[in-house]
Design an enzyme around this catalytic site. Sequence first.
Site, PDB file in Angstrom:
ATOM      1  CG  ASP A  30      -2.084   0.959   1.082  1.00 13.09           C
ATOM      2  OD1 ASP A  30      -3.241   0.489   0.960  1.00 13.09           O
ATOM      3  OD2 ASP A  30      -1.840   2.189   1.089  1.00 13.09           O
ATOM      4  CB  ILE A  31       0.813   4.230  -2.207  1.00 13.50           C
ATOM      5  CG1 ILE A  31       1.884   5.128  -2.762  1.00 13.50           C
ATOM      6  CG2 ILE A  31      -0.476   4.984  -1.925  1.00 13.50           C
ATOM      7  CD1 ILE A  31       1.570   5.674  -4.156  1.00 13.50           C
ATOM      8  CD  GLN A  93     -14.798  -0.662  -3.032  1.00 19.51           C
ATOM      9  OE1 GLN A  93     -15.995  -0.786  -2.771  1.00 19.51           O
ATOM     10  NE2 GLN A  93     -14.184  -1.369  -3.974  1.00 19.51           N
ATOM     11  CG  HIS A  99      -8.545  -3.154  -2.656  1.00 20.72           C
ATOM     12  ND1 HIS A  99      -9.482  -2.496  -3.411  1.00 20.72           N
ATOM     13  CD2 HIS A  99      -8.418  -2.442  -1.519  1.00 20.72           C
ATOM     14  CE1 HIS A  99      -9.901  -1.427  -2.757  1.00 20.72           C
ATOM     15  NE2 HIS A  99      -9.284  -1.360  -1.598  1.00 20.72           N
ATOM     16  CG  HIS A 101      -6.771  -3.031   2.968  1.00 17.88           C
ATOM     17  ND1 HIS A 101      -6.087  -1.840   2.810  1.00 17.88           N
ATOM     18  CD2 HIS A 101      -7.985  -2.845   2.403  1.00 17.88           C
ATOM     19  CE1 HIS A 101      -6.876  -0.974   2.170  1.00 17.88           C
ATOM     20  NE2 HIS A 101      -8.025  -1.549   1.912  1.00 17.88           N
TER      21      HIS A 101
HETATM   22  P1  AMP Z   1      -9.729   1.246   0.080  1.00 16.33           P
HETATM   23  O1  AMP Z   1      -9.793   2.599   0.738  1.00 16.33           O
HETATM   24  O2  AMP Z   1     -10.156   0.110   0.957  1.00 16.33           O
HETATM   25  O3  AMP Z   1     -10.425   1.266  -1.253  1.00 16.33           O
HETATM   26  O4  AMP Z   1      -8.188   0.958  -0.170  1.00 16.33           O
HETATM   27  C1  AMP Z   1      -7.475   1.546  -1.212  1.00 16.33           C
HETATM   28  C2  AMP Z   1      -6.029   1.542  -0.802  1.00 16.33           C
HETATM   29  O5  AMP Z   1      -5.246   1.755  -1.958  1.00 16.33           O
HETATM   30  C3  AMP Z   1      -5.643   2.648   0.190  1.00 16.33           C
HETATM   31  O6  AMP Z   1      -5.124   2.044   1.372  1.00 16.33           O
HETATM   32  C4  AMP Z   1      -4.573   3.452  -0.578  1.00 16.33           C
HETATM   33  O7  AMP Z   1      -3.532   3.897   0.253  1.00 16.33           O
HETATM   34  C5  AMP Z   1      -4.089   2.451  -1.600  1.00 16.33           C
HETATM   35  N1  AMP Z   1      -3.537   3.012  -2.830  1.00 16.33           N
HETATM   36  C6  AMP Z   1      -4.043   4.028  -3.580  1.00 16.33           C
HETATM   37  N2  AMP Z   1      -3.271   4.232  -4.660  1.00 16.33           N
HETATM   38  C7  AMP Z   1      -2.254   3.319  -4.597  1.00 16.33           C
HETATM   39  C8  AMP Z   1      -1.127   3.044  -5.422  1.00 16.33           C
HETATM   40  N3  AMP Z   1      -0.876   3.726  -6.559  1.00 16.33           N
HETATM   41  N4  AMP Z   1      -0.287   2.046  -5.042  1.00 16.33           N
HETATM   42  C9  AMP Z   1      -0.520   1.353  -3.899  1.00 16.33           C
HETATM   43  N5  AMP Z   1      -1.569   1.568  -3.095  1.00 16.33           N
HETATM   44  C10 AMP Z   1      -2.424   2.550  -3.427  1.00 16.33           C
END
Ligand code: AMP
Length: 113
Positions: A30-31, A93, A99, A101
């Site tokens: 996760d970024i 979301q 996805h 986590h």
């Molecule tokens: P959600 O809020 O459950 O939809 O989770 C989306 C997740 O994606 C969040 O924890 C973000 O930090 C992560 N995220 C968004 N963009 C990226 C990216 N380019 N690379 C890796 N993780 C990301």
Amino acid sequence: VKDCLFCSIADGGVDADIVSSTSEVVAFRDINPQSPTHVLVVPRRHIDSVAALAAADRDVLADIFDVIASLARDEGLDEGYRVVTNVGPDAGQSVPHLHFHLMGGRRFSWPPG
Ligand code: AMP
């Protein structure tokens, strides 16, 4: 799916720190990590969320949970970990591609906020 961030990560169009990759599943860090281990495990094929799962997705789901278990071992999460998937606005979301986590390396509270 066009303009889907996680489809783009899965097909290599957008860079990510990929930690596991199979024919069906990709996992990347996760970024914006919220725990020492914070990995996202996603199907390569676009699915909006768990709310959109169908019987035909059984095999990819099994692969996802195999990858989660193997990453948890690789990351040394012997004391436990949390697996979370958010659906829709109430759960927060933010990326509409299924996805999970995988989070670990610290204690988590229950119930979640
Ligand atoms: P959600 O809020 O459950 O939809 O989770 C989306 C997740 O994606 C969040 O924890 C973000 O930090 C992560 N995220 C968004 N963009 C990226 C990216 N380019 N690379 C890796 N993780 C990301």
